[in-house]
Design a protein around this motif. Sequence first.
Motif, mmCIF file in Angstrom:
data_model
loop_
_atom_site.group_PDB
_atom_site.id
_atom_site.type_symbol
_atom_site.label_atom_id
_atom_site.label_comp_id
_atom_site.label_asym_id
_atom_site.label_seq_id
_atom_site.Cartn_x
_atom_site.Cartn_y
_atom_site.Cartn_z
ATOM 1 N N ARG A 1 -46.766 129.826 119.841
ATOM 2 C CA ARG A 1 -47.578 129.232 118.771
ATOM 3 C C ARG A 1 -48.482 128.116 119.289
ATOM 4 N NH1 ARG A 1 -42.602 129.903 115.675
ATOM 5 N NH2 ARG A 1 -42.915 131.565 114.121
ATOM 6 N N ARG A 2 -48.031 127.415 120.328
ATOM 7 C CA ARG A 2 -48.827 126.300 120.838
ATOM 8 C C ARG A 2 -49.891 126.728 121.852
ATOM 9 N NH1 ARG A 2 -44.937 121.056 122.047
ATOM 10 N NH2 ARG A 2 -44.404 120.584 119.861
ATOM 11 N N ASN A 3 -49.642 127.822 122.599
ATOM 12 C CA ASN A 3 -50.506 128.142 123.724
ATOM 13 C C ASN A 3 -51.349 129.398 123.552
ATOM 14 O OD1 ASN A 3 -49.605 126.168 126.086
ATOM 15 N ND2 ASN A 3 -47.750 126.791 125.009
ATOM 16 N N VAL A 4 -51.035 130.236 122.558
ATOM 17 C CA VAL A 4 -51.820 131.448 122.343
ATOM 18 C C VAL A 4 -52.791 131.199 121.196
ATOM 19 C CG1 VAL A 4 -51.764 133.907 121.796
ATOM 20 C CG2 VAL A 4 -49.944 132.897 123.188
ATOM 21 N N ALA A 5 -54.094 131.231 121.502
ATOM 22 C CA ALA A 5 -55.104 130.876 120.504
ATOM 23 C C ALA A 5 -55.373 132.012 119.523
ATOM 24 C CB ALA A 5 -56.407 130.461 121.198
ATOM 25 N N SER A 6 -55.433 133.253 120.028
ATOM 26 C CA SER A 6 -55.761 134.391 119.174
ATOM 27 C C SER A 6 -54.629 134.673 118.191
ATOM 28 C CB SER A 6 -56.021 135.632 120.037
ATOM 29 O OG SER A 6 -56.146 136.778 119.238
ATOM 30 N N MET A 7 -54.976 134.761 116.900
ATOM 31 C CA MET A 7 -53.960 135.002 115.879
ATOM 32 C C MET A 7 -53.291 136.359 116.046
ATOM 33 S SD MET A 7 -54.356 134.817 111.726
ATOM 34 C CE MET A 7 -54.922 133.116 111.878
ATOM 35 N N GLU A 8 -54.093 137.385 116.325
ATOM 36 C CA GLU A 8 -53.540 138.733 116.492
ATOM 37 C C GLU A 8 -52.639 138.803 117.709
ATOM 38 O OE1 GLU A 8 -55.086 143.305 117.328
ATOM 39 O OE2 GLU A 8 -56.451 141.835 116.422
ATOM 40 N N LEU A 9 -53.090 138.213 118.850
ATOM 41 C CA LEU A 9 -52.276 138.220 120.071
ATOM 42 C C LEU A 9 -51.009 137.403 119.877
ATOM 43 C CD1 LEU A 9 -52.196 139.204 122.990
ATOM 44 C CD2 LEU A 9 -53.353 137.099 123.669
ATOM 45 N N ARG A 10 -51.114 136.280 119.121
ATOM 46 C CA ARG A 10 -49.943 135.447 118.866
ATOM 47 C C ARG A 10 -48.907 136.227 118.068
ATOM 48 N NH1 ARG A 10 -51.569 131.157 115.122
ATOM 49 N NH2 ARG A 10 -53.039 130.685 116.797
ATOM 50 N N ARG A 11 -49.364 136.926 117.012
ATOM 51 C CA ARG A 11 -48.432 137.707 116.201
ATOM 52 C C ARG A 11 -47.789 138.827 117.021
ATOM 53 N NH1 ARG A 11 -51.687 138.938 112.092
ATOM 54 N NH2 ARG A 11 -52.314 140.951 112.923
ATOM 55 N N ARG A 12 -48.586 139.440 117.894
ATOM 56 C CA ARG A 12 -48.049 140.531 118.720
ATOM 57 C C ARG A 12 -46.972 140.019 119.674
ATOM 58 N NH1 ARG A 12 -52.424 144.111 121.697
ATOM 59 N NH2 ARG A 12 -52.996 144.338 119.505
ATOM 60 N N TRP A 13 -47.225 138.866 120.316
ATOM 61 C CA TRP A 13 -46.247 138.312 121.259
ATOM 62 C C TRP A 13 -44.987 137.833 120.534
ATOM 63 C CZ3 TRP A 13 -45.669 138.999 126.160
ATOM 64 C CH2 TRP A 13 -46.781 139.316 126.959
ATOM 65 N N LEU A 14 -45.144 137.283 119.335
ATOM 66 C CA LEU A 14 -43.965 136.856 118.582
ATOM 67 C C LEU A 14 -43.073 138.046 118.234
ATOM 68 C CD1 LEU A 14 -45.526 134.202 116.166
ATOM 69 C CD2 LEU A 14 -43.868 133.766 117.975
ATOM 70 N N VAL A 15 -43.670 139.153 117.815
ATOM 71 C CA VAL A 15 -42.901 140.354 117.474
ATOM 72 C C VAL A 15 -42.232 140.934 118.710
ATOM 73 C CG1 VAL A 15 -43.074 142.721 116.628
ATOM 74 C CG2 VAL A 15 -44.295 140.890 115.450
ATOM 75 N N SER B 1 -41.470 139.412 121.578
ATOM 76 C CA SER B 1 -40.415 138.533 122.093
ATOM 77 C C SER B 1 -39.163 138.626 121.231
ATOM 78 C CB SER B 1 -40.918 137.092 122.153
ATOM 79 O OG SER B 1 -41.232 136.605 120.858
ATOM 80 N N ARG B 2 -39.333 138.690 119.904
ATOM 81 C CA ARG B 2 -38.171 138.811 119.024
ATOM 82 C C ARG B 2 -37.419 140.113 119.275
ATOM 83 N NH1 ARG B 2 -39.588 140.222 113.159
ATOM 84 N NH2 ARG B 2 -39.746 142.212 114.259
ATOM 85 N N ASN B 3 -38.154 141.227 119.359
ATOM 86 C CA ASN B 3 -37.504 142.521 119.588
ATOM 87 C C ASN B 3 -36.844 142.588 120.960
ATOM 88 O OD1 ASN B 3 -38.378 143.312 117.082
ATOM 89 N ND2 ASN B 3 -40.138 144.463 117.813
ATOM 90 N N GLY B 4 -37.494 141.982 121.976
ATOM 91 C CA GLY B 4 -36.908 141.977 123.314
ATOM 92 C C GLY B 4 -35.609 141.188 123.373
ATOM 93 N N LEU B 5 -35.588 140.019 122.720
ATOM 94 C CA LEU B 5 -34.362 139.218 122.701
ATOM 95 C C LEU B 5 -33.263 139.896 121.891
ATOM 96 C CD1 LEU B 5 -35.905 135.656 122.308
ATOM 97 C CD2 LEU B 5 -34.697 136.560 124.300
ATOM 98 N N LEU B 6 -33.644 140.583 120.816
ATOM 99 C CA LEU B 6 -32.650 141.324 120.044
ATOM 100 C C LEU B 6 -32.026 142.435 120.884
ATOM 101 C CD1 LEU B 6 -31.229 141.926 117.379
ATOM 102 C CD2 LEU B 6 -33.191 143.349 116.735
ATOM 103 N N LEU B 7 -32.849 143.151 121.643
ATOM 104 C CA LEU B 7 -32.327 144.200 122.519
ATOM 105 C C LEU B 7 -31.422 143.603 123.594
ATOM 106 C CD1 LEU B 7 -32.327 147.170 123.335
ATOM 107 C CD2 LEU B 7 -34.370 146.725 124.696
ATOM 108 N N PHE B 8 -31.843 142.456 124.152
ATOM 109 C CA PHE B 8 -31.024 141.785 125.168
ATOM 110 C C PHE B 8 -29.665 141.396 124.600
ATOM 111 C CE2 PHE B 8 -29.634 137.699 126.970
ATOM 112 C CZ PHE B 8 -29.430 138.070 128.294
ATOM 113 N N MET B 9 -29.643 140.873 123.370
ATOM 114 C CA MET B 9 -28.384 140.479 122.759
ATOM 115 C C MET B 9 -27.480 141.692 122.513
ATOM 116 S SD MET B 9 -27.734 138.149 119.360
ATOM 117 C CE MET B 9 -28.264 139.419 118.214
ATOM 118 N N LEU B 10 -28.068 142.795 122.053
ATOM 119 C CA LEU B 10 -27.270 144.008 121.826
ATOM 120 C C LEU B 10 -26.645 144.523 123.122
ATOM 121 C CD1 LEU B 10 -29.512 145.954 119.276
ATOM 122 C CD2 LEU B 10 -27.352 144.780 118.819
#
Length: 296
Positions: A44-58, A60-69
Amino acid sequence: MLETIGINPAELAASETLLKLLISTALLITVVVVVRALSARYIRRNVASMELRRRWLVHSRNGLLLFMLLGLIIIWGEELRTLALSVVAIAVAFVVATKELILCVTGSILKAGAGSFNIGDRIQVKDFRGDVIDQSLLATTILEVGPGKLTHQRTGRMIVIPNALFVAEPVINESYTHDYVLHVFTIPFKRTANWQAAQQALLASANEHCASYLAEAKRYLKRLNEYRGLDAPSVEPRITLQMPSAEEVHLVVRIPVLTDRRSSIEQSILSEVFSQQEFSGAKEKALEQEGSAPTG
């Protein structure tokens, strides 16, 4: 000695094993939560593009969820294997009861493996059409675009599509070229109308609206098609004819446009052409005038 004071050594060992597993699970969940919070804050602090920010947030969340599983499977693997030996019948019933969830996970794997679409793409599945704003293991969320299949404005409604739908239904990706797309819209006329004049006016207006970015669109689409191993299509605005019936002529307009300007360019062309001239019935009026003109 433990037996003399009423403590079973086997139960004590099992309790210690369970305690270790619970501690490992708690540590894993804590690490995932902390990493998730830090990564979301960094994005949120370093990615300026809104679309790219939303894509990276999704992602990263899915990757961490897979890692936890995967971590939970590794931690509890031995216990799960022991348990599985005694619950085969229950597992069969569980599979039947959770068939839809399994199909959702399968659909998620299928669309990820095929690269059907990404965050921000405009897709259509059955009667559902819109811009993808979120993806998870079980569902895909889109902002609806419509009404119908020919308009390009958002309706304000959000649609959550279960990923099971991607197993049996084809996916139409309207944004596979990303920056520039070849946009097509159809204008119907009667055969008796002056559609030839409308064809010329539409082509002139399309060339005028696309002139400022036509060269850039040519370069982009040529580079993209070379990367995909395809022949580069003609990018210039064009109008083709269709005759769905003996009484109708359809003018099919195709123009290159920026992905997020499809609707605005289409409306600008239509407003400019039809506000300056009336095309319907023009041939009939001309024929009436010729028939009423004095002869001799």
